[in-house]
Write a protein that holds these residues in place. Sequence first.
Motif, PDB file in Angstrom:
ATOM      1  N   ILE A   6      -2.028   1.285   0.353  1.00 55.91           N
ATOM      2  CA  ILE A   6      -0.703   0.831  -0.078  1.00 55.91           C
ATOM      3  C   ILE A   6      -0.290   1.572  -1.342  1.00 55.91           C
ATOM      4  O   ILE A   6       0.850   2.030  -1.463  1.00 55.91           O
ATOM      5  N   LYS A   7      -1.227   1.725  -2.259  1.00 56.50           N
ATOM      6  CA  LYS A   7      -0.933   2.430  -3.516  1.00 56.50           C
ATOM      7  C   LYS A   7      -0.456   3.851  -3.256  1.00 56.50           C
ATOM      8  O   LYS A   7       0.431   4.356  -3.952  1.00 56.50           O
ATOM      9  N   ARG A   8      -1.022   4.493  -2.268  1.00 53.73           N
ATOM     10  CA  ARG A   8      -0.629   5.880  -1.937  1.00 53.73           C
ATOM     11  C   ARG A   8       0.825   5.974  -1.482  1.00 53.73           C
ATOM     12  O   ARG A   8       1.424   7.045  -1.540  1.00 53.73           O
ATOM     13  N   LEU A   9       1.385   4.861  -1.021  1.00 52.74           N
ATOM     14  CA  LEU A   9       2.782   4.858  -0.580  1.00 52.74           C
ATOM     15  C   LEU A   9       3.768   4.746  -1.743  1.00 52.74           C
ATOM     16  O   LEU A   9       4.932   5.114  -1.606  1.00 52.74           O
ATOM     17  N   ILE A  10       3.322   4.223  -2.864  1.00 56.19           N
ATOM     18  CA  ILE A  10       4.203   4.020  -4.015  1.00 56.19           C
ATOM     19  C   ILE A  10       4.517   5.366  -4.652  1.00 56.19           C
ATOM     20  O   ILE A  10       3.626   6.176  -4.887  1.00 56.19           O
ATOM     21  N   VAL A  11       5.800   5.591  -4.919  1.00 55.40           N
ATOM     22  CA  VAL A  11       6.263   6.871  -5.433  1.00 55.40           C
ATOM     23  C   VAL A  11       6.609   6.755  -6.913  1.00 55.40           C
ATOM     24  O   VAL A  11       7.350   5.848  -7.310  1.00 55.40           O
ATOM     25  N   ASP A  12       6.062   7.665  -7.717  1.00 56.83           N
ATOM     26  CA  ASP A  12       6.434   7.743  -9.130  1.00 56.83           C
ATOM     27  C   ASP A  12       7.764   8.477  -9.265  1.00 56.83           C
ATOM     28  O   ASP A  12       7.930   9.576  -8.721  1.00 56.83           O
TER      29      ASP A  12
END
Length: 173
Positions: A6-12
């Motif tokens: 899930i964290k990998r889906l979050i975009v900075d």
Amino acid sequence: MSPLEIKRLIVDVPDFPKPGIVFKDITPVLANPKAFSAVIDRFAELCAGLHADGVLAVESRGFIFGAPLAQRLGLPLQLVRKRGKLPRAAISARYELEYGFDHLEMHADAIRKGGRYLIVDDVIATGGTAAAVVGLVAGQGASVATCLFLIELGFLGGRDKLPGANVVSLIQY
């Protein structure tokens, strides 16, 4: 789906909403049915034995997670909104921002004295918003079963503003 997936889906998003801020864009998590479902599943698992009386969802992204969680747990959903957005009598809490103050409100009849409530929001950063909601709950003679967040920005120390509260975040930065 694991928290790491899930964290990998979050975009900075750098310099949003202002220079120097790195915004954590959760919309790819919401756009991925498996990821969104995994978040709600995990929240529900974490809350299963807490004997909560309701879910307090914080404006506005907290609504996204609070509504399906309340439905899944069979609990009433109460909205915590910015000042002036609720149609009936409300209670209010003032809290500090980086650049001043703001207010949160919820309906005056949203909290039952002696009740236990889940607080749900997308992110805990400095902790001011969550602390204001905890204060609203305590001011009504109720308690917080847990505070749930998708993301915790640990380097900002928000958890420290919630002494004695059970704070759970699925993803930490």
